[in-house]
Design an enzyme around this catalytic site. Structure first.
Site, short mmCIF file in Angstrom:
data_model
loop_
_atom_site.label_atom_id
_atom_site.label_comp_id
_atom_site.label_asym_id
_atom_site.label_seq_id
_atom_site.Cartn_x
_atom_site.Cartn_y
_atom_site.Cartn_z
N ASP A 1 18.81 -28.53 -48.33
CA ASP A 1 17.59 -28.20 -48.85
C ASP A 1 17.26 -29.17 -49.88
OD1 ASP A 1 17.93 -25.71 -47.37
OD2 ASP A 1 18.63 -24.53 -49.18
N1 URA Z 1 23.09 -23.79 -47.23
C1 URA Z 1 21.81 -23.74 -47.96
O1 URA Z 1 21.64 -22.64 -48.38
N2 URA Z 1 21.30 -24.75 -48.48
C2 URA Z 1 21.67 -25.90 -47.90
O2 URA Z 1 20.77 -26.99 -48.52
C3 URA Z 1 22.62 -25.98 -47.10
C4 URA Z 1 23.36 -25.13 -46.95
#
Ligand code: URA
Length: 245
Positions: A103
């Site tokens: 993310d």
């Molecule tokens: N899980 C998430 O919620 N976000 C990420 O960036 C990676 C794994």
């Protein structure tokens, strides 16, 4: 064996047209001999090539470890700044993409490559390449909820998630928890802890398979992954847990 002009262009040193010019000008050697034929074929995994007397590290694919900073997207193109935009010129080549997405607000280990087969290998859940994250939680998760995450859960929208390995690294009102998962579903870690009644405040990917993020890389920095390190990614991955249990 592949054409030398194609291989050199892929290394990112110049465009295909410019590489052809360099070759015609006699500025390129392969195994010590000047090459003036752009169609000359070399072994991309094992050939000593120079351009203007400087050795060019010829290799078919490149594998880059990046410490992703916040605010950058895990993509190769788009309106926002991407992890590929952060790759320095000496490592850059066409076709780079991040193998898996973090993310925008997640930090840590992103593997950037131009090797689609390798990316598939490390991303496919059936290959059990675990990704290790450190999650700072808003509140502690009770033991029974941790157990559920370990056994696998189904989210309210029907998304079913395989079992994770979960371990508290730092107790407290806002504990730090290590979680290992081998899938990469949308917001997976955040949604897992939400299902367990907490919220992820900070998320950092520490490890892919058996390879840890180089602690010497500051946010936004990257370096090439060595062939030995590459093997660690798909090698035994439970070592952290096995050593303890
Ligand atoms: N899980 C998430 O919620 N976000 C990420 O960036 C990676 C794994």
């Amino acid at each position: 064996m592949e054409r030398i002009d194609k291989i050199l262009a892929r290394q990112g040193i110049a465009s295909r047209r410019e590489v052809k010019e360099l070759i015609k000008q006699g500025r390129v050697t392969a195994e010590g001999a000047v090459v003036t034929d752009c169609a000359f074929k070399i072994d991309e995994d094992n050939c000593a090539v120079t351009v203007d007397g400087k050795t060019v590290a010829v290799k078919k694919y490149i594998y880059i470890m990046m410490n992703k900073p916040k605010g950058v997207v895990s993509a190769s193109a788009g309106e926002d700044k991407t992890v590929v935009d952060l790759v320095p010129a000496e490592l850059f080549r066409k076709g780079l993409f991040p193998a898996g997405r973090l993310d925008k607000d997640t930090t840590g280990f992103v593997l950037i490559t131009d090797d689609g087969d390798f990316a598939h290998k490390i991303l496919s859940p059936k290959n059990h390449v675990y990704k290790t994250y450190l999650a700072r939680l808003q509140r502690p998760v009770p033991e029974n909820e941790m157990k559920k995450l370990e056994n696998g859960i189904t989210l309210l929208d029907g998304t079913s998630l395989k079992g994770a390995k979960v371990e508290t690294v730092e107790e407290g009102e806002q504990p730090l928890v290590k979680i290992m998962i081998c899938e990469g579903k949308y917001h997976q870690v955040k949604r897992m802890f939400a299902a367990a009644g907490s919220r992820v405040l900070e998320l950092h990917r520490q490890k892919i398979g058996g390879l840890s993020l180089d602690a010497g890389l500051s946010a936004g920095e990257c370096r090439e992954i060595t062939p030995e390190e590459l093997k660690k990614i798909t090698g035994p991955v439970f070592s952290d847990f096995d050593n303890k249990n």
